[in-house]
Design an enzyme around this catalytic site. Structure first.
Site: not given
Length: 179
Positions: A14-15
Site C-alpha cells: 500500500g502507501c
C-alpha cells in the site's frame, strides 16, 4: 554502521510512506527507499502510477545485512504492516498500485516468501484467504524526493495518515501495540 554483506528486499504494502518506518528502525537495515516496481513504464512519476495505467505498485526497496536482520525477519515484519487479505488495495488507498506483493530477488527469497505466506495462512490470524502475491523482482524506480523518509520529514501528517487510513488500528487489532 559497517555495511558488510548486503542484499535487497522489495515489498509492496500500500502507501509506501507507511512501509518505511517499521523497517528503517531495525538493526542491519542499511536503507529503505520508496518507489515503484512491477510495471511497464520506465521512470514513472507518482501521478502516472496513481493513474493505474503503468502496472506499478508503490513499494519499498530495502538494503539490508542478512547476517544482522535475515530475510525471514523482514518477511515477518512485512506481514505485520499490511492486510494480506485485501485484493483491492490497502486501507484507505484503493487500486492496483496499492495492492500487496513480495518481489523476490532470487530463488531462496521466493521459497522463504512462499513458506512465510503459508505459515501466516496456517496461523489463523486471518480468517480470509491471503491474497498477497509473490512475484519476481522487476526494475525498481525510486520515488520523487518528497516521498523519501516521509515519516521523518512530516511526522504530524504521517501519524495522522497512519490513523486516518485505518492502518494503525488494523495493526494494533491483529498484532498488538507496536510503538
Amino acid at each position: 554502521m559497517e555495511k558488510g554483506n548486503q542484499e535487497l528486499a522489495t515489498f509492496a504494502g500500500g502507501c509506501f510512506w507507511c512501509m518505511v518506518k517499521p523497517f528503517d528502525e531495525q538493526p542491519g537495515i542499511v536503507s529503505v527507499v520508496s518507489g515503484y516496481t512491477g510495471g511497464t513504464t520506465e521512470n514513472p512519476t507518482y501521478e502516472q502510477v496513481c493513474s493505474e495505467t503503468t502496472g506499478h505498485y508503490e513499494a519499498v526497496q530495502i538494503t539490508y545485512n542478512p547476517e544482522i536482520f535475515p530475510y525471514e525477519k523482514l518477511l515477518e515484519l512485512y506481514w505485520q504492516q499490511i492486510d494480506p487479505t485485501d485484493p483491492g488495495g490497502q486501507f484507505y488507498d484503493r487500486g492496483q498500485s496499492y495492492q500487496t506483493a513480495i518481489f523476490y530477488h532470487n530463488e531462496e527469497q521466493r521459497q522463504l516468501a512462499e513458506e512465510s505466506k503459508q505459515k501466516l495462512a496456517d496461523s489463523g490470524v486471518f480468517t480470509k484467504h491471503i491474497v498477497t502475491q509473490i512475484l519476481p523482482a522487476k526494475t525498481f524506480y525510486p520515488a520523487e524526493t518528497y516521498h523519501q523518509d516521509y515519516y521523518k520529514k512530516n511526522p504530524e501528517r504521517y501519524n495522522a495518515y497512519q490513523i486516518g487510513s485505518g492502518r494503525k488500528a488494523f495493526i494494533r487489532n491483529h498484532w498488538g501495540e507496536k510503538e
